[in-house]
Scaffold this motif. Structure first.
Motif: not given
Length: 183
Positions: A8, A84, A86, A150, A153-156
């Motif tokens: 990650s 995450y 912006n 949504q 979702e960007v956090y792995p």
């Protein structure tokens, strides 16, 4: 090895060192920008993968206990927002609280305040980051609708962190048996 614990974006490089002299124990430590995990030479690739994940979590928990005061928590929130979201979520305050025993965190969007439960202290860093990011997302979307999820979702490590927290809750519900006595 799986991509989750090792690759990650927020993780350091991991070096696994096998030792023929090491029989049962596994250990790990930080060396500069790398994490060294020492394992027995006979360990299978699946066992290696499992132990690397366990040791990364242990190190993260130890570091979380030592490092995160309110100031560091606010700094971490700013980093997570930038990475995450912006930089769109900008809390007015971020702090630990001791009066949240049924929630991991809370957010008051109108005030821009985020509070994390003291029960998170000592948990792996990725878990604290997830809860912090969850509350940051509430600054942008107050409810738990599709737009909110949504953002996360960007956090792995979202699913892994949620699973960890669910495990903690489940463990708290188990009957607490007295410690076994040596006979």
């Amino acid at each position: 090895m799986s991509a989750d614990p090792l690759n990650s974006a927020s993780q350091q490089a991991v070096e696994v060192r096998r030792s023929a002299r090491r029989r049962r124990t596994v250990s790990a430590y930080r060396e500069g920008d790398r994490t060294i995990v020492m394992i027995p030479a006979r360990m299978s690739p699946d066992e290696e993968q499992r132990w690397v994940g366990v040791m990364l979590d242990k190190l993260a928990a130890q570091e979380s206990k030592r490092m995160l005061g309110d100031a560091e928590l606010a700094e971490r929130a700013a980093q997570l927002s930038e990475q995450y979201l912006n930089g769109r979520a900008q809390p007015a305050s971020v702090r630990w609280v001791t009066n949240q025993n049924t929630r991991w965190g809370s957010c008051t969007p109108a005030e821009g305040s985020i509070r994390l439960s003291h029960r998170l202290r000592g948990m792996p860093e990725y878990v604290v980051d997830y809860v912090l990011l969850h509350e940051l997302a509430h600054l942008l979307v107050p409810g738990h609708g599709p737009r909110f999820w949504q953002l996360l979702e960007v956090y792995p490590r979202t699913e892994r962190a949620r699973g960890f927290l669910e495990g903690v809750v489940a463990a708290d519900r188990l009957p607490h048996l007295p410690a076994a006595r040596d006979e």
